[in-house]
Design a protein around this motif. Sequence first.
Motif, PDB file in Angstrom:
ATOM      1  N   GLU A 198       3.085  29.035  49.061  1.00 51.44           N
ATOM      2  CA  GLU A 198       2.761  28.333  47.830  1.00 51.44           C
ATOM      3  C   GLU A 198       2.440  26.658  47.226  1.00 51.44           C
ATOM      4  O   GLU A 198       2.354  26.235  46.747  1.00 51.44           O
ATOM      5  N   TYR A 199       2.289  26.243  48.656  1.00 57.34           N
ATOM      6  CA  TYR A 199       2.492  24.948  48.734  1.00 57.34           C
ATOM      7  C   TYR A 199       0.779  25.185  49.120  1.00 57.34           C
ATOM      8  O   TYR A 199       0.049  25.811  50.355  1.00 57.34           O
ATOM      9  N   GLU A 200       0.099  23.936  48.536  1.00 58.23           N
ATOM     10  CA  GLU A 200      -1.459  23.171  49.226  1.00 58.23           C
ATOM     11  C   GLU A 200      -1.999  22.447  49.492  1.00 58.23           C
ATOM     12  O   GLU A 200      -1.196  21.394  49.623  1.00 58.23           O
ATOM     13  N   LEU A 201      -2.043  22.572  50.909  1.00 58.68           N
ATOM     14  CA  LEU A 201      -2.086  21.327  51.899  1.00 58.68           C
ATOM     15  C   LEU A 201      -3.555  20.309  52.509  1.00 58.68           C
ATOM     16  O   LEU A 201      -4.763  21.106  52.075  1.00 58.68           O
ATOM     17  N   VAL A 202      -3.187  19.559  52.034  1.00 67.15           N
ATOM     18  CA  VAL A 202      -4.656  19.182  51.321  1.00 67.15           C
ATOM     19  C   VAL A 202      -5.090  17.990  52.404  1.00 67.15           C
ATOM     20  O   VAL A 202      -3.814  16.981  52.830  1.00 67.15           O
ATOM     21  N   ILE A 203      -6.465  18.082  53.320  1.00 70.74           N
ATOM     22  CA  ILE A 203      -6.168  17.042  54.906  1.00 70.74           C
ATOM     23  C   ILE A 203      -7.506  16.025  54.304  1.00 70.74           C
ATOM     24  O   ILE A 203      -8.806  16.335  53.730  1.00 70.74           O
ATOM     25  N   SER A 204      -6.946  15.271  54.388  1.00 71.66           N
ATOM     26  CA  SER A 204      -8.583  14.585  54.468  1.00 71.66           C
ATOM     27  C   SER A 204      -9.448  13.879  55.523  1.00 71.66           C
ATOM     28  O   SER A 204      -8.738  14.264  56.487  1.00 71.66           O
ATOM     29  N   PRO A 205     -10.124  14.158  55.194  1.00 70.76           N
ATOM     30  CA  PRO A 205     -11.592  14.468  56.661  1.00 70.76           C
ATOM     31  C   PRO A 205     -11.469  12.968  57.864  1.00 70.76           C
ATOM     32  O   PRO A 205     -12.238  12.844  58.030  1.00 70.76           O
ATOM     33  N   GLN A 206     -10.906  11.991  56.492  1.00 69.70           N
ATOM     34  CA  GLN A 206     -11.289  10.235  57.745  1.00 69.70           C
ATOM     35  C   GLN A 206     -10.598  10.543  58.658  1.00 69.70           C
ATOM     36  O   GLN A 206      -9.275  11.643  59.074  1.00 69.70           O
ATOM     37  N   VAL A 207     -11.035  10.029  60.030  1.00 70.93           N
ATOM     38  CA  VAL A 207     -10.494   9.453  61.083  1.00 70.93           C
ATOM     39  C   VAL A 207      -9.038   9.196  60.762  1.00 70.93           C
ATOM     40  O   VAL A 207      -9.073   7.320  60.463  1.00 70.93           O
ATOM     41  N   ALA A 208      -8.176   8.818  62.137  1.00 61.86           N
ATOM     42  CA  ALA A 208      -7.429   7.798  61.938  1.00 61.86           C
ATOM     43  C   ALA A 208      -6.512   7.597  63.625  1.00 61.86           C
ATOM     44  O   ALA A 208      -6.835   9.054  64.191  1.00 61.86           O
ATOM     45  N   VAL A 209      -6.572   6.136  63.623  1.00 63.71           N
ATOM     46  CA  VAL A 209      -6.291   6.044  65.400  1.00 63.71           C
ATOM     47  C   VAL A 209      -4.912   5.417  64.762  1.00 63.71           C
ATOM     48  O   VAL A 209      -5.297   4.209  64.143  1.00 63.71           O
ATOM     49  N   THR A 210      -4.129   5.196  65.947  1.00 57.99           N
ATOM     50  CA  THR A 210      -3.094   4.601  65.964  1.00 57.99           C
ATOM     51  C   THR A 210      -2.817   4.025  67.527  1.00 57.99           C
ATOM     52  O   THR A 210      -3.407   4.615  68.630  1.00 57.99           O
ATOM     53  N   THR A 211      -2.709   2.157  67.517  1.00 53.53           N
ATOM     54  CA  THR A 211      -2.152   1.886  68.679  1.00 53.53           C
ATOM     55  C   THR A 211      -1.121   1.690  69.072  1.00 53.53           C
ATOM     56  O   THR A 211       0.077   0.781  67.779  1.00 53.53           O
ATOM     57  N   VAL A 212      -0.064   1.763  69.709  1.00 53.05           N
ATOM     58  CA  VAL A 212       1.364   0.820  70.077  1.00 53.05           C
ATOM     59  C   VAL A 212       1.640   0.072  70.774  1.00 53.05           C
ATOM     60  O   VAL A 212       1.483  -0.060  71.209  1.00 53.05           O
ATOM     61  N   VAL A 213       2.326  -0.927  70.176  1.00 49.46           N
ATOM     62  CA  VAL A 213       2.346  -1.536  71.079  1.00 49.46           C
ATOM     63  C   VAL A 213       3.872  -1.658  71.605  1.00 49.46           C
ATOM     64  O   VAL A 213       4.383  -1.498  70.944  1.00 49.46           O
ATOM     65  N   VAL A 214       4.001  -2.137  73.048  1.00 47.94           N
ATOM     66  CA  VAL A 214       5.268  -1.995  73.662  1.00 47.94           C
ATOM     67  C   VAL A 214       5.776  -3.819  74.206  1.00 47.94           C
ATOM     68  O   VAL A 214       5.187  -4.569  74.649  1.00 47.94           O
ATOM     69  N   ALA A 215       6.417  -3.112  74.764  1.00 44.89           N
ATOM     70  CA  ALA A 215       7.589  -4.671  75.134  1.00 44.89           C
ATOM     71  C   ALA A 215       6.811  -4.117  76.780  1.00 44.89           C
ATOM     72  O   ALA A 215       6.992  -3.297  77.623  1.00 44.89           O
ATOM     73  N   GLY A 216       6.675  -6.025  77.167  1.00 41.91           N
ATOM     74  CA  GLY A 216       6.894  -5.876  78.530  1.00 41.91           C
ATOM     75  C   GLY A 216       7.413  -5.061  79.747  1.00 41.91           C
ATOM     76  O   GLY A 216       8.992  -5.523  79.151  1.00 41.91           O
ATOM     77  N   GLY A 217       7.536  -4.541  80.553  1.00 45.40           N
ATOM     78  CA  GLY A 217       8.125  -3.659  81.917  1.00 45.40           C
ATOM     79  C   GLY A 217       7.810  -2.362  80.971  1.00 45.40           C
ATOM     80  O   GLY A 217       8.204  -1.633  82.473  1.00 45.40           O
TER      81      GLY A 217
END
Length: 429
Positions: A324-343
């Motif tokens: 019964e639920y309508e899933l609406v998805i954006s056509p835009q692009v998503a990019v994630t960059t993860v910052v991590v601890a040294g080592g």
Amino acid sequence: MNILILGSGGREHAFAWKISQSPLCDQLFVAPGNAGTAAVATNLPFSYNDFASLRNAVLEHKVELVIVGPEEPLVNGVVDFFEADSELQHIKLIGPNQAGAQLEGSKDFSKNFMEKHGIPTAASRTFTADQYEEGLAYIAQHSLPVVLKADGLAAGKGVIIAEKQEDANQALKEMLLDGKFGGAGNKVVIEQFLKGIELSVFVLTDGENYKILPEAKDYKRIGENDTGLNTGGMGAVSPVLFADANFLKKVEEKVVKPTLSGLKADGIKYVGFIFIGLMNVKGEPFVIEYNVRMGDPETEVVLPRIQSDFAMLMAATAKGILNEYELVISPQVAVTTVVVAGGYPGDYEKGKVITGSQKIEDVYLYHAGTTFNANTEVVTNGGRVMALTGVANSLENAVRKSQHAAQTVQFEGKYFRRDIGMDLIRYND
């Protein structure tokens, strides 16, 4: 509706951020959470594997829906724990029971499941310590490279791709005889190496109906150009350019539908997410692995593209009315960059003060390994510290936003990959 999210990473902050926007959500709790979830929810100070404290918190705060972020509590039977308790039975959970969680909890189980239900995957055999010599013989006649996987949960580090026979032999010895991964390595799956392009497809099911969420590609290795040690994930992109409508239709017909019908045929009532790790081999999908939860950092690019009310999506899943639920998805692009601890992913220090995040604009900042120090400053508290997601009309602009934000955040020893999404830009060219 009062909602509790279990977990403490970037995935859980993304869940909390999205759910907190919904009028359906009255009170939102995260256990144990991080410095980011504290801004949009109430953090509860107990581990997601502490079922006794979870029980008390759910009853005290009149929680009606629990969303399980990580795989561990699912494999440990948190859903079964609720179902067996008369005071908790009415509470809805997003996540499979212990039987369903075997899809991730046991590589041997998932390989047998795929073979039984005709789901395309790499050819493989499973060996125990008693079959060590047989395993060596199998490797000796196997084409290279060859893949070895610890059967159980090994924090994302239980997969070895061996280019040489002696490396494969050494890996098998370390897993089966030396206990490198503890109980997770009591069985080892040896399988053929699939050559192609990797991506992940995410399915949400209420046990009868399903929705396919936006697909994503993540970047596992610590070094640029996919070099160095495996990590929990250094970045992700959604949508995936090479996964066109024709390929995704094949995924639905050859993988998603047989997986869901297979679970039903095996008597497993499965409610929650199925993360399908795929290899695109010359336009054909092959399953590398199943996970029984959303990926991290893939969630940080999937959720910004979901335009529908996410809390309502979760409630519909829990109630068995996902159709019964309508899933609406954006056509835009998503990019994630993860910052991590040294080592990271080796030894790293915690407690480094994080600055610069207040300067970030037009980017979603998801906390992962963060907490507060005695001076209420946000400090590092894990290997993966933050995920910074840029959303734009083009892949190039999304990459630029995400990378600029990763440069802006500061803490001692910070590291991030500067090539997230660049392979897809080249692929597009």
